[in-house]
Scaffold this motif. Structure first.
Motif, short mmCIF file in Angstrom:
data_model
loop_
_atom_site.label_atom_id
_atom_site.label_comp_id
_atom_site.label_asym_id
_atom_site.label_seq_id
_atom_site.Cartn_x
_atom_site.Cartn_y
_atom_site.Cartn_z
N THR A 22 -75.83 112.33 -22.66
CA THR A 22 -76.90 111.33 -23.00
C THR A 22 -76.73 110.20 -23.33
OG1 THR A 22 -76.23 112.14 -25.19
CG2 THR A 22 -78.27 113.41 -24.04
N THR A 23 -75.15 109.74 -23.41
CA THR A 23 -74.72 108.53 -23.52
C THR A 23 -74.95 107.70 -22.43
OG1 THR A 23 -72.22 109.35 -23.08
CG2 THR A 23 -72.95 109.35 -25.43
N GLY A 24 -75.10 108.25 -21.31
CA GLY A 24 -75.16 107.38 -20.11
C GLY A 24 -73.83 107.48 -19.23
N GLN A 25 -72.80 108.06 -19.67
CA GLN A 25 -71.59 108.12 -19.21
C GLN A 25 -71.66 109.16 -18.14
OE1 GLN A 25 -69.13 106.08 -19.67
NE2 GLN A 25 -70.49 104.95 -21.12
N TYR A 72 -73.07 96.42 -9.34
CA TYR A 72 -72.23 97.86 -9.20
C TYR A 72 -72.19 98.55 -10.30
CZ TYR A 72 -67.93 100.40 -8.62
OH TYR A 72 -67.19 101.46 -8.57
N ARG A 73 -72.36 98.30 -11.45
CA ARG A 73 -72.17 99.23 -12.65
C ARG A 73 -73.72 99.95 -12.63
NH1 ARG A 73 -70.53 94.84 -15.62
NH2 ARG A 73 -72.50 94.74 -16.86
N PRO A 79 -77.65 105.83 -15.14
CA PRO A 79 -78.63 106.49 -15.05
C PRO A 79 -80.23 105.95 -14.44
CG PRO A 79 -77.89 106.99 -17.11
CD PRO A 79 -77.37 105.79 -16.59
N SER A 80 -80.87 106.53 -13.70
CA SER A 80 -82.06 105.88 -13.27
C SER A 80 -82.92 105.06 -14.18
CB SER A 80 -82.80 106.97 -12.65
OG SER A 80 -84.16 106.51 -11.92
N GLY A 81 -83.04 103.81 -13.76
CA GLY A 81 -83.95 103.11 -14.70
C GLY A 81 -83.37 102.49 -15.88
N GLN A 82 -82.25 102.91 -16.16
CA GLN A 82 -81.29 102.17 -17.37
C GLN A 82 -80.88 100.74 -16.96
OE1 GLN A 82 -78.12 104.53 -18.97
NE2 GLN A 82 -76.96 102.57 -19.54
N ILE A 83 -81.29 99.88 -17.90
CA ILE A 83 -80.93 98.43 -17.64
C ILE A 83 -79.47 98.24 -18.08
CG2 ILE A 83 -81.44 95.98 -18.22
CD1 ILE A 83 -84.33 96.74 -18.86
N GLY A 92 -78.17 79.70 -20.84
CA GLY A 92 -79.37 79.97 -20.24
C GLY A 92 -79.32 81.02 -19.08
N VAL A 93 -78.24 81.58 -18.65
CA VAL A 93 -78.24 82.07 -17.35
C VAL A 93 -77.99 83.61 -17.93
CG1 VAL A 93 -76.83 82.68 -15.51
CG2 VAL A 93 -77.11 80.32 -16.16
N SER A 94 -78.66 84.64 -17.52
CA SER A 94 -78.59 86.04 -17.47
C SER A 94 -79.07 86.76 -16.79
CB SER A 94 -78.85 86.30 -19.23
OG SER A 94 -80.46 86.16 -19.11
N GLY A 95 -79.06 87.95 -16.86
CA GLY A 95 -79.63 88.93 -15.83
C GLY A 95 -79.77 90.55 -16.09
N GLU A 96 -80.65 91.18 -15.54
CA GLU A 96 -80.78 92.58 -15.84
C GLU A 96 -80.77 93.46 -14.60
OE1 GLU A 96 -83.29 92.26 -19.81
OE2 GLU A 96 -84.40 93.09 -17.94
N VAL A 97 -80.03 94.51 -14.23
CA VAL A 97 -80.15 95.15 -13.11
C VAL A 97 -80.39 96.60 -13.34
CG1 VAL A 97 -79.00 95.80 -11.07
CG2 VAL A 97 -78.41 93.85 -12.24
N TYR A 98 -81.62 97.27 -12.51
CA TYR A 98 -81.50 98.69 -13.05
C TYR A 98 -81.89 99.40 -11.59
CZ TYR A 98 -86.67 97.86 -12.47
OH TYR A 98 -87.69 97.68 -12.08
N ALA A 99 -81.20 100.62 -11.31
CA ALA A 99 -81.31 101.37 -10.23
C ALA A 99 -82.24 102.58 -10.24
CB ALA A 99 -79.81 101.69 -9.70
#
Length: 142
Positions: A22-25, A72-73, A79-83, A92-99
């Motif tokens: 549940t910790t996402g590990q 990569y992470r 987990p699916s959908g975790q940002i 002012g530069v940032s991002g979010e990735v989810y798989a």
């Protein structure tokens, strides 16, 4: 009888160990380590990721590296959908990735993913798919 009990116990432990906590590990079966030498090789294998080339040209090398590390992470362990969020060195530069949920194509593991990059208040979202190659690296599909 005792041998059968031990086999069932071992199979149950193996199945539970492969579950994501549940910790996402990642669990034991999900903790695949690429066979490349070093983090930079893993990032290079992403071949620029799915970052829009026009946006990538406006990022510093350090910010591009952070963005690719986030991809990569997300592909490797999230987990699916975790940002997986990242913050650039530039203001002012940032991002979010989810798989999405992993799936198989032939013998390769693949995942669709989304990368949203914000620069100076403007966001660009790109979508793509990456598959894990035989050497263990994630490669975006063109």
């Amino acid at each position: 009888m005792r041998a059968g009990y031990l086999v069932v116990l071992a199979a149950t432990l193996l199945a539970v160990t492969g579950c994501t906590a549940t910790t996402g590990q990642p669990g034991l079966l999900n903790s695949f380590a690429p066979q490349s030498s070093g983090q930079s090789s893993v990032i290079e294998a992403l071949n620029g990721g799915i970052i829009d080339p026009a946006v990538s040209a406006q990022l510093t090398a350090d910010d591009r590296r952070k963005a690719l590390e986030a991809e990569y992470r997300a592909l490797e362990a999230a987990p699916s959908g975790q940002i997986v969020a990242w913050k650039g060195a530039q203001k002012g530069v940032s991002g979010e990735v989810y798989a999405a949920q992993p799936y198989e194509v032939g013998s390769q593991n693949c995942r669709q993913y989304v990368h949203k990059i914000t620069r100076d208040g403007q966001s660009t979202t790109t979508r793509g798919t990456a598959c894990r190659s035989e050497d263990g690296n994630w490669t975006p599909l063109v």
